[in-house]
Design an enzyme around this catalytic site. Structure first.
Site, PDB file in Angstrom:
ATOM      1  N   TYR A   1       0.789  -1.233   0.000  1.00 16.19           N
ATOM      2  CA  TYR A   1       0.000   0.000   0.000  1.00 16.19           C
ATOM      3  C   TYR A   1       0.821   1.282   0.000  1.00 16.19           C
ATOM      4  O   TYR A   1       0.264   2.368  -0.095  1.00 16.19           O
ATOM      5  CB  TYR A   1      -0.950  -0.002   1.197  1.00 16.19           C
ATOM      6  CG  TYR A   1      -1.889  -1.173   1.186  1.00 16.19           C
ATOM      7  CD1 TYR A   1      -2.954  -1.227   0.286  1.00 16.19           C
ATOM      8  CD2 TYR A   1      -1.713  -2.244   2.052  1.00 16.19           C
ATOM      9  CE1 TYR A   1      -3.823  -2.310   0.259  1.00 16.19           C
ATOM     10  CE2 TYR A   1      -2.571  -3.329   2.035  1.00 16.19           C
ATOM     11  CZ  TYR A   1      -3.619  -3.356   1.141  1.00 16.19           C
ATOM     12  OH  TYR A   1      -4.466  -4.431   1.115  1.00 16.19           O
TER      13      TYR A   1
ATOM     14  N   HIS B   1      -7.277   1.529  -7.262  1.00 11.41           N
ATOM     15  CA  HIS B   1      -6.673   0.647  -6.259  1.00 11.41           C
ATOM     16  C   HIS B   1      -5.192   0.953  -6.184  1.00 11.41           C
ATOM     17  O   HIS B   1      -4.536   1.149  -7.212  1.00 11.41           O
ATOM     18  CB  HIS B   1      -6.882  -0.824  -6.624  1.00 11.41           C
ATOM     19  CG  HIS B   1      -8.318  -1.214  -6.638  1.00 11.41           C
ATOM     20  ND1 HIS B   1      -9.032  -1.439  -5.491  1.00 11.41           N
ATOM     21  CD2 HIS B   1      -9.178  -1.371  -7.671  1.00 11.41           C
ATOM     22  CE1 HIS B   1     -10.280  -1.737  -5.810  1.00 11.41           C
ATOM     23  NE2 HIS B   1     -10.394  -1.693  -7.126  1.00 11.41           N
TER      24      HIS B   1
END
Length: 144
Positions: free
Chosen positions: A22, A98
């Site tokens: 992430y 995303h």
């Protein structure tokens, strides 16, 4: 241009989550970056760990002056028929983003239920996915 940016569960923990997947930027960092790079746009940001709150935001966008939606549904991407159904009624440009490449992760993450109701999906570019999302909705809006 009024852009609604919705973020689903656990995205409030960006910066604390797995950096390899992430990145290190927080959701606030991403929001500040979007405002700085696109001062001509008006952004409304909402992060929620609650599916119903995200659905309410989609419903509200139908009746407001929202021009486009950028959304990272988090885990709801792969499981929420309810968000998918709410999106079907939203007739503005919609782009799913995303941070990680959902197609390079666990098998259950490869499928986007919500993506079928979006104009496109940007996946795998870290925080830059959000910037690409803005460029995409700008293109879709200008294309008319």
């Amino acid at each position: 241009m009024n852009i609604l940016v919705l973020n689903g569960p656990n995205l409030n923990l960006l910066g604390d989550r797995d950096e390899d997947t992430y990145g290190v930027r927080t959701l606030s960092d991403i929001e500040e970056g979007l405002r700085a790079l696109y001062p001509e746009a008006s952004f409304t940001f909402l992060q929620s760990n609650h599916e119903g709150e995200l659905i309410d935001a989609i419903h509200n966008a139908r009746m407001s002056n929202t021009d486009a939606l950028i959304a990272n549904w988090g885990g709801f991407t792969h499981s929420s028929v309810a968000i998918r159904d709410a999106l079907e009624l939203l007739k503005i440009p919609k782009v799913e983003v995303h941070l990680s490449n959902i197609h390079a992760r666990e098998e259950f993450r490869e499928r986007s239920i919500t993506g079928k109701m979006m104009d496109g999906i940007i996946t795998g570019f870290g925080a830059y996915s959000y910037y690409l999302g803005v460029e995409a909705v700008k293109h879709l809006t200008q294309r008319g």
